[in-house]
Design a protein around this motif. Sequence first.
Motif, PDB file in Angstrom:
ATOM      1  N   ASP A  69       0.393  -1.434   0.307  1.00  0.00           N
ATOM      2  CA  ASP A  69      -0.391   0.560  -0.540  1.00  0.00           C
ATOM      3  C   ASP A  69       0.916   1.226  -0.438  1.00  0.00           C
ATOM      4  O   ASP A  69       1.521   1.488   1.210  1.00  0.00           O
ATOM      5  CB  ASP A  69      -0.842   0.139   1.552  1.00  0.00           C
ATOM      6  CG  ASP A  69      -1.935  -1.110   1.341  1.00  0.00           C
ATOM      7  OD1 ASP A  69      -2.504  -0.966  -0.059  1.00  0.00           O
ATOM      8  OD2 ASP A  69      -2.111  -1.660   2.232  1.00  0.00           O
TER       9      ASP A  69
ATOM     10  N   ASP B 181       0.868   5.369  -1.844  1.00  0.00           N
ATOM     11  CA  ASP B 181       0.042   6.003  -3.007  1.00  0.00           C
ATOM     12  C   ASP B 181       0.869   7.570  -3.006  1.00  0.00           C
ATOM     13  O   ASP B 181       2.335   7.312  -2.219  1.00  0.00           O
ATOM     14  CB  ASP B 181      -0.565   6.584  -2.051  1.00  0.00           C
ATOM     15  CG  ASP B 181      -2.022   6.833  -2.923  1.00  0.00           C
ATOM     16  OD1 ASP B 181      -2.156   7.191  -4.507  1.00  0.00           O
ATOM     17  OD2 ASP B 181      -3.659   6.973  -2.517  1.00  0.00           O
TER      18      ASP B 181
ATOM     19  N   THR C  39       0.732   3.721   3.152  1.00  0.00           N
ATOM     20  CA  THR C  39      -0.506   3.747   3.644  1.00  0.00           C
ATOM     21  C   THR C  39      -1.458   2.521   4.142  1.00  0.00           C
ATOM     22  O   THR C  39      -0.602   1.339   4.103  1.00  0.00           O
ATOM     23  CB  THR C  39      -1.792   4.692   2.342  1.00  0.00           C
ATOM     24  OG1 THR C  39      -1.115   3.351   1.428  1.00  0.00           O
ATOM     25  CG2 THR C  39      -1.509   5.355   1.240  1.00  0.00           C
TER      26      THR C  39
END
Length: 209
Positions: free
Chosen positions: A83, A85, A193
């Motif tokens: 994860d 971003d 994230t």
Amino acid sequence: MIKSKLNQGQILSLFPTMVGLYQPDEDFSILKKYAGKFQQANNNSTTISEDRRVLEKYPEIKKIVLQYFKKFCKEALDIYHEDFDISTSWIVKVFPQGYSSLHNHKNCYYSGLIYYDDGYDINTGKLHLTSNNRNNTSFMFIPKNKTINNSNDFEITPLKNGLVFFPSHLMHYVTQHNKRSTRQSLAFNIVPTGLYGAEDSTYDTSWFN
């Protein structure tokens, strides 16, 4: 902790700084059509887009960048955290004879660049990366031959469709751009994230949604 037995004549290159260089098959030239407003940067020889989230307008390009960053994390850092971003992204234009000032980026893990324009060559302003450890000694020695192991600086010449990742804490700047045309690129910052870390350093961005 990594451990090693002391061997005669052994030389270790400890604590390397990992930088990723790629040239994807995908075409990023659509970024040349970006028509947003720009503002002067600190030395008036550079402008940056007022929009700091340009890649939100180009979701396919953003997806490609993140795919390559995850590939880089696995291959170079052995990090399989899925994860990430892109927090901020902006277009940078450097005018003939222009350059950028020495700086680094905060509130991000890795930073990067997309070189989407045509006509990059040896006269194009280069990405100059500087080691944060260069001032850890008061002595100066000049190596006979500079290598990646004994240098405090490294320069990357832009290449069309080039994609670069480097740690956000690294000081960097664009060297003087010695072409008649304007140098264009897109810069971005990446953050993790979701859940990461461990024990008392555990962090989950969902806690604050």
